[in-house]
Structure formats: structure tokens, C-alpha cells
Write an enzyme that holds these catalytic residues in place. Structure first.
Site, PDB file in Angstrom:
ATOM      1  N   ASN A   9     -16.369  16.577 -12.056  1.00  0.00           N
ATOM      2  CA  ASN A   9     -16.165  15.310 -11.338  1.00  0.00           C
ATOM      3  C   ASN A   9     -17.508  14.598 -11.335  1.00  0.00           C
ATOM      4  O   ASN A   9     -18.413  14.979 -10.600  1.00  0.00           O
ATOM      5  CB  ASN A   9     -15.672  15.585  -9.913  1.00  0.00           C
ATOM      6  CG  ASN A   9     -15.575  14.309  -9.087  1.00  0.00           C
ATOM      7  OD1 ASN A   9     -15.722  13.202  -9.611  1.00  0.00           O
ATOM      8  ND2 ASN A   9     -15.324  14.461  -7.788  1.00  0.00           N
ATOM      9  N   LYS A  11     -18.187  11.740 -10.310  1.00  0.00           N
ATOM     10  CA  LYS A  11     -18.354  10.809  -9.173  1.00  0.00           C
ATOM     11  C   LYS A  11     -18.915   9.478  -9.693  1.00  0.00           C
ATOM     12  O   LYS A  11     -18.596   9.099 -10.822  1.00  0.00           O
ATOM     13  CB  LYS A  11     -19.209  11.459  -8.070  1.00  0.00           C
ATOM     14  CG  LYS A  11     -18.639  12.833  -7.664  1.00  0.00           C
ATOM     15  CD  LYS A  11     -19.211  13.409  -6.413  1.00  0.00           C
ATOM     16  CE  LYS A  11     -18.574  14.769  -6.137  1.00  0.00           C
ATOM     17  NZ  LYS A  11     -19.021  15.379  -4.891  1.00  0.00           N
ATOM     18  N   HIS A  94      -9.709  13.323  -2.702  1.00  0.00           N
ATOM     19  CA  HIS A  94     -11.049  13.908  -2.621  1.00  0.00           C
ATOM     20  C   HIS A  94     -11.630  13.611  -1.238  1.00  0.00           C
ATOM     21  O   HIS A  94     -11.407  12.535  -0.677  1.00  0.00           O
ATOM     22  CB  HIS A  94     -11.951  13.339  -3.721  1.00  0.00           C
ATOM     23  CG  HIS A  94     -13.235  14.085  -3.837  1.00  0.00           C
ATOM     24  ND1 HIS A  94     -14.285  13.881  -2.962  1.00  0.00           N
ATOM     25  CD2 HIS A  94     -13.633  15.069  -4.685  1.00  0.00           C
ATOM     26  CE1 HIS A  94     -15.266  14.709  -3.288  1.00  0.00           C
ATOM     27  NE2 HIS A  94     -14.908  15.435  -4.319  1.00  0.00           N
ATOM     28  N   GLU A  96     -14.420  12.681  -0.284  1.00  0.00           N
ATOM     29  CA  GLU A  96     -15.212  11.430  -0.189  1.00  0.00           C
ATOM     30  C   GLU A  96     -14.290  10.223  -0.048  1.00  0.00           C
ATOM     31  O   GLU A  96     -14.615   9.255   0.641  1.00  0.00           O
ATOM     32  CB  GLU A  96     -16.152  11.324  -1.407  1.00  0.00           C
ATOM     33  CG  GLU A  96     -17.285  12.339  -1.297  1.00  0.00           C
ATOM     34  CD  GLU A  96     -17.819  12.869  -2.613  1.00  0.00           C
ATOM     35  OE1 GLU A  96     -17.570  12.265  -3.666  1.00  0.00           O
ATOM     36  OE2 GLU A  96     -18.494  13.922  -2.572  1.00  0.00           O
ATOM     37  N   GLU A 166     -11.657  22.311  -1.624  1.00  0.00           N
ATOM     38  CA  GLU A 166     -13.059  21.904  -1.546  1.00  0.00           C
ATOM     39  C   GLU A 166     -13.469  21.821  -0.082  1.00  0.00           C
ATOM     40  O   GLU A 166     -13.247  20.793   0.565  1.00  0.00           O
ATOM     41  CB  GLU A 166     -13.259  20.533  -2.194  1.00  0.00           C
ATOM     42  CG  GLU A 166     -12.906  20.491  -3.666  1.00  0.00           C
ATOM     43  CD  GLU A 166     -13.691  19.401  -4.402  1.00  0.00           C
ATOM     44  OE1 GLU A 166     -14.478  19.770  -5.270  1.00  0.00           O
ATOM     45  OE2 GLU A 166     -13.535  18.217  -4.087  1.00  0.00           O
ATOM     46  N   GLY A 172     -21.895  19.157  -2.306  1.00  0.00           N
ATOM     47  CA  GLY A 172     -23.197  18.505  -2.464  1.00  0.00           C
ATOM     48  C   GLY A 172     -24.262  19.050  -1.525  1.00  0.00           C
ATOM     49  O   GLY A 172     -25.332  18.457  -1.379  1.00  0.00           O
ATOM     50  N   SER A 211     -20.418  22.891  -4.539  1.00  0.00           N
ATOM     51  CA  SER A 211     -21.664  23.517  -5.002  1.00  0.00           C
ATOM     52  C   SER A 211     -21.438  24.647  -6.004  1.00  0.00           C
ATOM     53  O   SER A 211     -22.146  25.649  -5.977  1.00  0.00           O
ATOM     54  CB  SER A 211     -22.499  23.991  -3.807  1.00  0.00           C
ATOM     55  OG  SER A 211     -22.865  22.881  -2.986  1.00  0.00           O
TER      56      SER A 211
HETATM   57  O1  LIG Z   1     -16.934  17.281  -4.668  1.00  0.00           O
HETATM   58  C1  LIG Z   1     -17.073  18.100  -5.560  1.00  0.00           C
HETATM   59  C2  LIG Z   1     -16.238  18.076  -6.763  1.00  0.00           C
HETATM   60  O2  LIG Z   1     -15.168  17.205  -6.612  1.00  0.00           O
HETATM   61  C3  LIG Z   1     -18.134  19.146  -5.471  1.00  0.00           C
HETATM   62  O3  LIG Z   1     -19.369  18.531  -5.592  1.00  0.00           O
HETATM   63  P1  LIG Z   1     -20.674  19.440  -5.789  1.00  0.00           P
HETATM   64  O4  LIG Z   1     -20.354  20.392  -6.913  1.00  0.00           O
HETATM   65  O5  LIG Z   1     -21.761  18.459  -6.142  1.00  0.00           O
HETATM   66  O6  LIG Z   1     -20.895  20.146  -4.506  1.00  0.00           O
END
Ligand SMILES: O=C(CO)COP(=O)(O)O
Length: 248
Positions: A9, A11, A94, A96, A166, A172, A211
Site C-alpha cells: 500500500n 499510500k 483502511h 486512515e 491492521e 506506521g 509495520s
Molecule cells: O497501513 C498499512 C498498510 O495498509 C501499514 O502501514 P505500515 O506498514 O507503514 O505500518
């Protein structure tokens, strides 16, 4: 019996040129593998990245999809548009999106339904915040996130879908769930689906995200109910993402 799926992803990162370079490096470096590999990229680069990956085994996904089929919804991208552009997957819900853009359990369920209608595979993201985990609400939060979708589309829809667990506190932050913490929730999700339809539950790919890195992927992916990963930050580096992709 379940095929593993490793999904990046990206982002809201990178330029067109950087995306094409990354995709090209992935296509060249992956080799012949059993597992599925995909990258979820910003809408505006979907076609470029699909073209860069043409002829490779790597699929392309979107990071979101509209909750309506078509019409006066300024700024949205429909599932039909994704299908028209040769896109295989769409993330829905997601964390976010849920926390910064107001996606609710019901709007996520509607996005999931729209994706399926156009034969786009929805990747339903679920997971609890740190406060919810500490208040012992992990399973009830996940119940509500799953139930909204099940009540909207029916359990059969999960025959053509993927779930990504997740935990928000692991995204992150560099703080990965332990193999055992992740497996516990994955087993719970599968058991909830199995209570409604055991065959679908047995085939359902459930990915872990939060992560995931080259040095923790192997342990996570070795868990019986973890069928791969949804990788954020580490998917922006070709070498690291290839290593993760080879960790199943
Ligand atoms: O949100 C994520 C994947 O959709 C995970 O992000 P990270 O791997 O940067 O923690």
C-alpha cells in the site's frame, strides 16, 4: 490450501516516475513465485503502474473506491472506472480513511458492495485502536466492522474478498503485533466467518498489516491463519518489498 497474498500500500507517496521505477524493479526482481503479489497505488497512477506491470505476475489495486455506482459525486472514483482500467483489487475501510475521512462501517460496507458488483476484489481493512485494545474491545470493534459488511452483502460475498487485519496502533509506528497477537485476531476473524459459512472461511485470505518489515514477515506469515501481508512503508523500497514477498 490458501494462496498467500503480499500487497503493498503505497499510500500518498512518490511521483509518477518513482512509481514506475519501483514497479519495474518489482516486476524484474520477483521471479516465479507461488504467492500472489499486488500493489495499491494512488488513483492518478493506476494506469501507469498497470502498464509498467503488464506481463508480470504483480496485480494492481486502488486504495479506495466510491460507495455509489455513478453520478454527482465530485472527487470520487467508481468501481466501474477501476474495472475499466484493468484494476484487480480495492482497499476499503483502511484505518486512515476511517479516522481522517469519516468512512463509517456502513460506508465501508457500501464500498465493498460496489467493488464486488464490478468484479473488483475488495480488501476489507479492520482493526482496533490502542485505546480499544487496552479497554478489551478488540473483538467487539472487529465484530462491528465485519457485521456491517455481512449485513449489507451477505456472507457469500466473502468468497470473492480479502480481509486485512491492521491494528491501528501498529500502523506506521514500528510497533508490530507479535506473531501470537496477530494470529489470535486472525483466528477470531476466521471463526466468525466460519460460524456463518465454513467453506468460505477456509478459503478466505486474511492478511496482516502494521509495520510489516523484511525482518518480521517470516514469523507473521508462518502463523496458521495469516495468509500474507498488507505492507505500507516497507513497500516503497523494491528490495525490502521483494524480501517480504519472498517470506511466505
Ligand atoms: O497501513 C498499512 C498498510 O495498509 C501499514 O502501514 P505500515 O506498514 O507503514 O505500518
Amino acid at each position: 490450501m490458501r494462496r498467500s497474498l503480499i500487497m503493498g500500500n503505497w499510500k500518498m507517496n512518490g511521483s509518477r516516475e518513482e512509481g514506475i521505477q519501483l514497479a519495474t524493479a518489482l516486476a524484474e526482481g520477483l521471479g516465479t513465485v507461488e504467492q500472489e503479489v499486488a500493489v495499491c497505488v494512488p488513483f492518478i497512477y493506476l494506469t501507469d503502474i498497470r502498464n509498467a506491470l503488464a506481463g508480470s505476475a504483480i496485480a494492481v489495486g486502488a486504495q479506495n473506491v466510491a460507495d455509489q455506482a455513478a453520478g454527482a459525486y465530485t472527487g470520487e472514483v467508481s468501481a466501474a472506472m477501476l474495472a475499466d482500467s484493468g484494476i484487480k483489487y480495492a482497499l476499503v475501510g483502511h484505518s486512515e480513511r476511517r479516522s481522517y475521512y469519516g468512512d463509517t462501517n456502513q460506508s465501508v460496507a457500501n464500498r465493498f458492495a460496489q467493488a464486488l458488483k464490478q468484479n473488483i476484489i475488495p480488501v476489507l481493512c479492520v482493526g482496533e485502536t490502542l485505546a480499544e485494545r487496552e479497554a478489551d474491545q478488540t473483538f467487539s470493534v472487529i465484530d462491528a466492522q465485519l457485521d456491517a459488511v455481512i449485513n449489507t452483502t451477505g456472507i457469500e460475498a466473502f468468497a470473492n474478498a480479502v480481509i486485512a487485519y491492521e491494528p491501528v496502533w501498529a500502523i506506521g509506528t514500528g510497533k508490530t503485533a507479535t506473531d501470537e497477537q496477530a494470529q489470535e485476531v486472525h483466528a477470531y476473524i476466521r471463526s466468525r466467518i466460519a460460524a456463518l459459512n465454513p467453506e468460505i472461511a477456509a478459503k478466505l485470505q486474511i492478511l496482516y498489516g502494521g509495520s510489516v518489515k523484511a525482518d518480521n514477515a517470516k514469523g507473521l506469515f508462518a502463523q496458521p491463519d495469516i495468509d500474507g501481508g498488507l505492507v505500507g512503508g516497507a513497500s516503497l523500497d523494491a528490495k525490502g518489498f521483494l524480501q517480504i514477498s519472498h517470506s511466505v
